[in-house]
Design a protein around this motif. Structure first.
Motif, PDB file in Angstrom:
ATOM      1  N   LEU A 269       0.883  -1.287   0.003  1.00 10.07           N
ATOM      2  CA  LEU A 269       0.057  -0.025  -0.132  1.00 10.07           C
ATOM      3  C   LEU A 269       0.867   1.379   0.058  1.00 10.07           C
ATOM      4  N   PHE A 270       1.820   1.400   0.593  1.00  8.73           N
ATOM      5  CA  PHE A 270       2.691   2.570   0.803  1.00  8.73           C
ATOM      6  C   PHE A 270       3.568   2.390  -0.449  1.00  8.73           C
ATOM      7  N   SER A 271       3.935   1.568  -1.298  1.00 11.91           N
ATOM      8  CA  SER A 271       4.540   1.511  -2.622  1.00 11.91           C
ATOM      9  C   SER A 271       3.488   1.870  -3.758  1.00 11.91           C
ATOM     10  N   VAL A 272       2.222   1.489  -3.398  1.00 16.86           N
ATOM     11  CA  VAL A 272       1.216   1.955  -4.414  1.00 16.86           C
ATOM     12  C   VAL A 272       0.744   3.451  -4.150  1.00 16.86           C
ATOM     13  N   LEU A 273       0.810   4.010  -3.253  1.00 17.53           N
ATOM     14  CA  LEU A 273       0.642   5.327  -2.778  1.00 17.53           C
ATOM     15  C   LEU A 273       1.781   6.278  -3.390  1.00 17.53           C
ATOM     16  N   ALA A 274       2.726   5.804  -3.101  1.00 18.86           N
ATOM     17  CA  ALA A 274       4.160   6.494  -3.632  1.00 18.86           C
ATOM     18  C   ALA A 274       4.162   6.511  -5.267  1.00 18.86           C
ATOM     19  N   ALA A 275       3.773   5.345  -5.727  1.00 17.12           N
ATOM     20  CA  ALA A 275       3.802   5.245  -7.223  1.00 17.12           C
ATOM     21  C   ALA A 275       2.455   5.973  -8.007  1.00 17.12           C
ATOM     22  N   SER A 276       1.478   6.435  -7.112  1.00 21.15           N
ATOM     23  CA  SER A 276       0.247   6.829  -7.730  1.00 21.15           C
ATOM     24  C   SER A 276       0.303   8.321  -8.211  1.00 21.15           C
ATOM     25  N   ALA A 277      -0.456   8.733  -8.862  1.00 19.34           N
ATOM     26  CA  ALA A 277      -0.372  10.209  -9.123  1.00 19.34           C
ATOM     27  C   ALA A 277      -1.901  10.737  -8.920  1.00 19.34           C
ATOM     28  N   SER A 278      -1.911  12.025  -8.163  1.00 16.26           N
ATOM     29  CA  SER A 278      -2.978  12.335  -8.057  1.00 16.26           C
ATOM     30  C   SER A 278      -3.924  13.169  -9.184  1.00 16.26           C
ATOM     31  N   TYR A 279      -5.385  12.999  -9.314  1.00 19.91           N
ATOM     32  CA  TYR A 279      -5.910  13.737  -9.961  1.00 19.91           C
ATOM     33  C   TYR A 279      -7.234  14.390  -9.513  1.00 19.91           C
ATOM     34  N   ILE A 280      -7.193  14.310  -8.055  1.00 17.13           N
ATOM     35  CA  ILE A 280      -8.332  15.141  -7.633  1.00 17.13           C
ATOM     36  C   ILE A 280      -7.711  16.150  -6.620  1.00 17.13           C
ATOM     37  N   ALA A 281      -6.848  15.989  -5.628  1.00 17.16           N
ATOM     38  CA  ALA A 281      -6.502  16.981  -4.646  1.00 17.16           C
ATOM     39  C   ALA A 281      -5.324  17.872  -5.361  1.00 17.16           C
ATOM     40  N   ALA A 282      -4.451  17.310  -6.034  1.00 17.71           N
ATOM     41  CA  ALA A 282      -3.165  17.980  -6.567  1.00 17.71           C
ATOM     42  C   ALA A 282      -3.825  19.013  -7.744  1.00 17.71           C
TER      43      ALA A 282
END
Length: 326
Positions: A269-282
Motif C-alpha cells: 500500500l505504501f508502494s502503491v501510494l508512492a507510485a500513484s499520481a493524484s488527479y483530484i487534490a493536486a
C-alpha cells in the motif's frame, strides 16, 4: 511466473475489465454516461467506507510504535518523491519550473482509487494490512504539493507571484479538501464506534465495496478515454515519465518499507501510494498556486497514463518485486 499470473488475474477482475470497457466505449464514441452527481456520490462513498474500516481496524489493534513509524515513512515519501520527480523534469526533461512543479505535485500526491484497487488486490490474495494505512493515505496528499511549490520558488527567479498571494487558499485546499476531511473524519468515527458501530453500517459501506468500485472504475475508464486526444500535447518524454516515475517511486518505497520491517500488505500500500499520481487534490491545488501550468500535461499524464498502468500492471508488479525481498 507469479507476476504474470497475478497480472492476468488482476486484469481479468470485474473491476479492471469495467475500467477497460469504459475506456473502449469512449474511444468508440458510445453514448454511455454516468451523471456527475453519481460520480461524486461514489467518491464520497469510498472515502467514508475506507475511513470507517480503517478506524475500526485501529480500534482493534490499538496505537503502537508501528503507527509512528508509518507516519515518519509517509512524510519521508511525501518529501522525496516530488523532489525526484521535479529534478528529473527540470534537468533531464528541460521543462520550466512551473510545469515541473505542477507535475511533481501530482506524482508526489496520491490517487485514492489506485489505493482502493490495491486494497481489493490484497483482499483477493488474503494479504492482511493495517487499518492505519488509510490515515497514511490522507497524510500523504498534502506534503508533496507544498514541497513541489517550494521547489518552484527556489528554482524560478521570478518567484511566481501567485505562490505568495494565494497561500491561504492553497493551505485551505490542501489541508481541508473533501478527501482529507472525509478520510480523517471517517477514520476517527470508525475508531470511536468500534465493532458494534461498524456492524450497523456494514451492509452498506463494507459488503458492497467491490460492486461500487466496479461502477466507479467504469466511469474512470470513460474519463481516461476522453484524455486520449491530448496525448500529442504530452509528448514522448512525459509519456515515458508517466510510466517510469511510478516504478522509481515504488522501488524506493519497497526498499524503505523493507528497511523498517513493514508487513507485505502495508509495504504494498505504501508502494502503491508512492507510485500513484493524484488527479483530484493536486489539480485543485495547482490551479490555485500555478495557474500558468499546462493542465494537458499533468491531468493527461496522471489520469490517462499512470492510473491505468498502476491498476492493471503496476499493483501486481510491485507485489512481485516486494516478495523478491521477503
Amino acid at each position: 511466473m507469479e507476476f504474470l499470473s497475478d497480472a492476468l488475474s488482476n486484469f481479468t477482475s470485474p473491476m479492471i475489465l469495467f475500467f477497460v470497457l469504459g475506456f473502449i466505449a469512449t474511444i468508440l464514441k458510445s453514448d454511455i454516461e454516468i451523471p456527475d452527481v453519481i460520480t461524486k456520490t461514489l467518491a464520497i462513498y469510498f472515502m467514508i467506507a475506507i475511513g470507517l474500516k480503517g478506524g475500526f481496524e485501529i480500534s482493534k489493534s490499538g496505537i503502537d510504535e508501528n503507527l509512528y513509524s508509518a507516519v515518519f515513512n509517509s512524510l519521508l515519501i511525501g518529501f522525496f518523491v516530488p523532489l525526484i520527480a521535479f529534478l528529473i523534469l527540470k534537468f533531464i526533461g528541460r521543462f520550466d519550473s512551473t510545469n515541473s512543479g505542477a507535475i511533481a505535485a501530482h506524482y508526489g500526491s496520491v490517487s485514492v482509487v489506485t489505493f482502493v484497487t490495491a486494497i481489493s488486490f490484497l483482499n483477493s490474495k488474503s494479504e492482511p494490512f493495517s487499518g492505519y494505512m488509510v490515515g497514511m493515505m490522507a497524510l500523504m496528499e498534502s506534503p508533496a504539493i507544498f514541497v513541489s511549490l517550494l521547489l518552484v520558488r527556489i528554482f524560478d527567479s521570478q518567484k511566481i507571484a501567485s505562490l505568495k498571494s494565494n497561500t491561504v487558499d492553497l493551505l485551505k485546499e490542501s489541508l481541508f479538501n473533501a478527501s482529507v476531511v472525509l478520510f480523517f473524519g471517517s477514520l476517527l468515527i470508525g475508531l470511536a464506534v468500534g465493532e458494534k458501530g461498524i456492524s450497523v453500517v456494514k451492509p452498506f459501506f463494507i459488503d458492497p465495496f467491490n460492486g461500487v468500485l466496479t461502477l466507479f472504475l467504469l466511469d474512470m475508464g470513460m474519463i481516461a478515454g476522453k484524455r486520449i486526444s491530448e496525448f500529442k500535447a504530452v509528448g514522448v518524454f512525459l509519456f515515458f515519465f508517466a510510466l517510469i516515475m511510478p516504478l522509481i517511486s515504488a522501488s524506493l518505497t519497497i526498499g524503505l518499507t523493507n528497511l523498517f520491517g513493514f508487513s507485505t500488505g502495508d509495504s504494498l500500500l505504501f508502494s502503491v501510494l508512492a507510485a500513484s499520481a493524484s488527479y483530484i487534490a493536486a489539480p485543485a491545488a495547482v490551479r490555485i498556486a500555478l495557474p500558468k501550468a499546462n493542465p494537458a500535461y499533468y491531468i493527461t499524464m496522471s489520469l490517462a497514463i499512470t492510473f491505468p498502468f498502476n491498476i492493471i500492471l503496476g499493483i501486481p508488479l510491485y507485489y512481485f518485486i516486494l516478495n523478491l525481498f521477503r
